[in-house]
Structure formats: structure tokens, C-alpha cells
Write an enzyme that holds these catalytic residues in place. Structure first.
Site, PDB file in Angstrom:
ATOM      1  CG  HIS A  62      -6.932  14.797   4.734  1.00 31.96           C
ATOM      2  ND1 HIS A  62      -7.877  13.974   4.174  1.00 31.96           N
ATOM      3  CD2 HIS A  62      -5.876  13.996   5.024  1.00 31.96           C
ATOM      4  CE1 HIS A  62      -7.425  12.736   4.156  1.00 31.96           C
ATOM      5  NE2 HIS A  62      -6.206  12.713   4.650  1.00 31.96           N
ATOM      6  CG  ASP A  63      -3.691  13.303   2.517  1.00 35.91           C
ATOM      7  OD1 ASP A  63      -2.891  13.776   3.346  1.00 35.91           O
ATOM      8  OD2 ASP A  63      -4.266  12.198   2.678  1.00 35.91           O
ATOM      9  CD  GLU A  66       1.236  15.460   4.242  1.00 30.91           C
ATOM     10  OE1 GLU A  66       0.880  16.173   5.194  1.00 30.91           O
ATOM     11  OE2 GLU A  66       1.264  14.222   4.285  1.00 30.91           O
ATOM     12  CG  ASP A  67       0.081  13.407  -0.318  1.00 30.51           C
ATOM     13  OD1 ASP A  67       1.216  13.650   0.137  1.00 30.51           O
ATOM     14  OD2 ASP A  67      -0.724  12.675   0.255  1.00 30.51           O
TER      15      ASP A  67
END
Ligand code: NDP
Ligand code: ZN
Length: 177
Positions: A62-63, A66-67
Site C-alpha cells: 500500500h505504501d 507513495e513512498d
């Protein structure tokens, strides 16, 4: 089949571990970042009783968009359209200012799929437990409280998805506000 589901989940765990390998959490212990996606997946199975491999794979991943440098196209190529959809739904647009992104999470939460809401609920529960356990580097009490208030508003938009996760979130939020 069950084997394909297990393979998807284990592949996602390995992919996330490699992509997040140099990152740390914001706590004083400098916990490896991968502890977070692993914990989010475990919250889904242990508290949420979630068994859908697509949701558990998305929790590990999930990240990553984004990251890390991971792209959403890469997620689709490796894990398929269903996992891509969930990861996309829980990824903030990093080109927007931080305050806008936080407001958009509150606004958009009610319109997300049930699978994305599950990942969001588990993600918030993990982060709030982390905050309750130890205050991140450079944060004061006011900032922690603001984070709890914002989380309460995002969680409100994800309600009606999983009773056990929502009850655990209500508990920790009420203890801290
Ligand atoms: P941030 O969004 O900067 O940080 C919180 C995020 O960090 C979490 O959502 C989580 O995201 C990740 N994270 C990593 N380690 C931890 C940990 N140990 N515990 C909890 N979360 C962790 O926080 P804010 O919401 O406070 O920041 C919003 C903006 O406002 C920022 O630009 C900040 O600089 C600014 N600001 C706010 C203040 C305030 O009082 N609210 C004060 C000063 C500045 P993930 O799930 O993606 O890992
Ligand atoms: Zn997260």
C-alpha cells in the site's frame, strides 16, 4: 486456487521488503519501514479476519507507490488489475500540498471500494497504535492530537466495512481525544 492466493501474498511481501529496504519509520527506535506494511496485513487477518489474497497483497504494497520509486503500472504488471486498483485508491497524489492531500483523504474516503476501505482502516489503526506507543521524532502533543482528529474523520468515511476494525479504531481514538 488457494495456491495462487498464497503465492500472490508472499510475492507482495517480498516486493515490499525490497522496495522499502532503506526506509525507516519516524519513531525514535528507527524501526525498519517494512514493519508497517507487514503489521497492516497482520491487522487485517488477526483483527479484521480478512482472507482475500488481493486485499492482503494490497496491504503489503500500500505504501510502495507513495513512498518509493515504484509505479502503479509496475504494480499492475506484477500483481494484476485488482491489486492495482486497491493500491491506486490508497495512494495520495504527492504533487499536491500536504494539507490538500489530508483534506482529500477525508473527502474521498466514503467513495472508495470496500477493499480499499479495509486497507485504509488497517493502515490508520497501525499508525495510531504507533503514535500511542511512542511519539515520533520532532512531534509535540498538539501534532499527535491533530493526527488523531484527522484519522477520526478519515475513519468515519470508511465505516460500514468491518465491525472489528472499526471498533478497535473507535477505542484507540476515544482513548486519545
Ligand atoms: P505526516 O503526514 O508528516 O506523518 C504521519 C505519517 O507518517 C503517517 O500517516 C504514516 O504514514 C507515517 N509514519 C511513519 N512513522 C510513523 C510513526 N512512528 N507513527 C505514526 N506515523 C508514522 O504527519 P502530519 O499529519 O502531522 O503532517 C501534516 C503536515 O503538517 C506535514 O507537512 C507536517 O510537516 C505539517 N506539520 C503539522 C503539525 C501539526 O501540528 N499537525 C506541526 C508541524 C508541521 P504511512 O502509513 O504512509 O507510513
Ligand atoms: Zn501506510
Amino acid at each position: 486456487t488457494g495456491v495462487a492466493g498464497i503465492n500472490l501474498i508472499v510475492k507482495a511481501a517480498d516486493f515490499a521488503a525490497r522496495r522499502h529496504r532503506t526506509q525507516k519509520r519516524k519513531d525514535h527506535a528507527q524501526t525498519p519501514y517494512i514493519n508497517h506494511p507487514v503489521g497492516v496485513a497482520y491487522i487485517l487477518t488477526s483483527i479484521g479476519r480478512v482472507t482475500d489474497p488481493v486485499v492482503l497483497a494490497a496491504a503489503y504494497l500500500h505504501d510502495t507507490v507513495e513512498d518509493t520509486k515504484t509505479t502503479i503500472e509496475e504494480i499492475e504488471m506484477e500483481f494484476g488489475k485488482e491489486v492495482r486498483k486497491i493500491v491506486e485508491e490508497v495512494t495520495d497524489d504527492k504533487s499536491l500540498p500536504k494539507a490538500t492531500r489530508k483534506a482529500l483523504q477525508v473527502e474521498k474516503a466514503p467513495h472508495k471500494s470496500p477493499q480499499a476501505k479495509l486497507v485504509k482502516l488497517a493502515d490508520k489503526l497501525y499508525n495510531l497504535r504507533d503514535l500511542e506507543r511512542s511519539t515520533p521524532h520532532g512531534w509535540d502533543k498538539k501534532r499527535v492530537k491533530e493526527y488523531f482528529k484527522w484519522s477520526r474523520d478519515v475513519v468515519a468515511g470508511c465505516k460500514g466495512t468491518n465491525d472489528a476494525l472499526e471498533a478497535a479504531l473507535d477505542d484507540i481514538i476515544n482513548r486519545n481525544l
